[in-house]
Design a protein around this motif. Structure first.
Motif, PDB file in Angstrom:
ATOM      1  N   THR A  32      16.084   3.587   4.815  1.00  0.00           N
ATOM      2  CA  THR A  32      16.120   1.884   4.409  1.00  0.00           C
ATOM      3  C   THR A  32      15.292   1.469   3.516  1.00  0.00           C
ATOM      4  N   LYS A  33      14.060   2.015   3.570  1.00  0.00           N
ATOM      5  CA  LYS A  33      13.106   1.535   2.264  1.00  0.00           C
ATOM      6  C   LYS A  33      13.557   2.214   1.220  1.00  0.00           C
ATOM      7  N   THR A  56      16.341   2.894   0.108  1.00  0.00           N
ATOM      8  CA  THR A  56      17.691   2.430  -0.585  1.00  0.00           C
ATOM      9  C   THR A  56      17.138   0.982  -1.069  1.00  0.00           C
ATOM     10  N   GLU A  57      16.382   0.357  -0.468  1.00  0.00           N
ATOM     11  CA  GLU A  57      15.825  -0.903  -1.021  1.00  0.00           C
ATOM     12  C   GLU A  57      15.048  -0.595  -2.317  1.00  0.00           C
ATOM     13  N   LYS A  96      17.690   0.056  -4.939  1.00  0.00           N
ATOM     14  CA  LYS A  96      18.283  -1.241  -5.872  1.00  0.00           C
ATOM     15  C   LYS A  96      17.278  -1.931  -6.856  1.00  0.00           C
ATOM     16  N   LEU A  97      15.989  -1.738  -6.667  1.00  0.00           N
ATOM     17  CA  LEU A  97      15.122  -2.577  -7.326  1.00  0.00           C
ATOM     18  C   LEU A  97      15.007  -1.922  -8.675  1.00  0.00           C
TER      19      LEU A  97
END
Length: 247
Positions: free
Chosen positions: A238-239, A241-242, A245-246
């Motif tokens: 999850t981290k 993937t974040e 995106k950044l």
């Protein structure tokens, strides 16, 4: 009681880079003697610590340049840490740059013995396992052709076949399941899964969430050389993937 097979303690890797561009050796020597060279330190890894128990399967996640391959090279013993300590138990097989030790002028058959010797296998062991290596690589008559005529996928197939002929205690994988054609990727993935079922400890770098979930039970996240997360696959993915995106 679970046995710790890998301990990474406060590992840092520092590179010293010149601040200005130097085009050739002559210019470098002149600037060196005239004391005109200016350096800056670059930390590829900083104070990274974690440990693995026997049978753990760890995914190492992070964007390009995060320090993943550097960490694997330190663990494999290819690169020396500037600070910190790595303790390992048992035989370690690193699959980092498959076929990087091949001599391009030698045939595939000759490179089995050359590359195998580099990995620490005896000549008698390689003779015993020769046919199994050839069969797994599935190169046909190309096994008797100089490696300079191989595609990158063919080199990777032969390198993978040689490296995985033994069952290591710790297996280090750096994007190796992304090489070769789809048929060989499936074949090599199955080979690794068979090793995993026998209790091999795995460190795995991949950008594929599918492969990570299939092979691993835990993950860590590296960001610019720092370990920023260590937990379950769901937490770390999850981290990660974040982060993607950044970027």
């Amino acid at each position: 009681m679970l046995e710790t097979v890998l301990s990474v303690q406060n590992v840092s890797v520092k590179y010293r880079l010149t601040e200005q561009k130097v085009d050739n050796l002559k210019e470098y020597i002149i600037k060196l003697f005239q004391r005109e060279l200016r350096y800056k330190d670059f930390l590829a890894l900083e104070d990274v610590s974690f440990s693995l128990q026997k049978g753990d399967r760890l995914a190492i996640m992070g964007l390009n340049g995060a320090g993943k391959s550097t960490l694997l090279k330190v663990i494999a013993g290819v690169l020396k840490a500037s600070e910190g300590k790595v303790t390992k138990l048992g035989k370690v097989v690193p699959l980092l740059e498959l076929g990087a030790g091949f001599d391009s002028h030698y045939t595939g058959a000759e490179n089995i013995f050359l590359y195998g010797a580099m990995l620490g296998y005896s000549k008698s062991f390689l003779k015993e396992k020769y046919q199994a290596i050839v069969d797994f690589a599935d190169l046909g008559d190309f096994i008797n052709v100089p490696v300079k005529n191989y595609s990158s996928g063919m080199r990777a197939r032969l390198g993978f076949s040689i490296a995985t002929i033994v069952e290591p205690d710790i297996l280090i994988l750096d994007e190796v399941l992304a090489v070769g054609d789809a048929k060989f990727r499936q074949k090599s993935e199955q080979k690794i899964l068979e090793m995993v079922e026998k209790g091999v400890t795995v460190l795995f770098v991949s950008h594929s969430e599918h492969q990570v979930r299939k092979l691993c039970t835990r993950a860590i996240l590296l960001e610019k050389g720092h370990l920023t997360a260590d937990g379950t696959l769901d937490e770390v993915l999850t981290k990660y993937t974040e982060l993607t995106k950044l970027s």
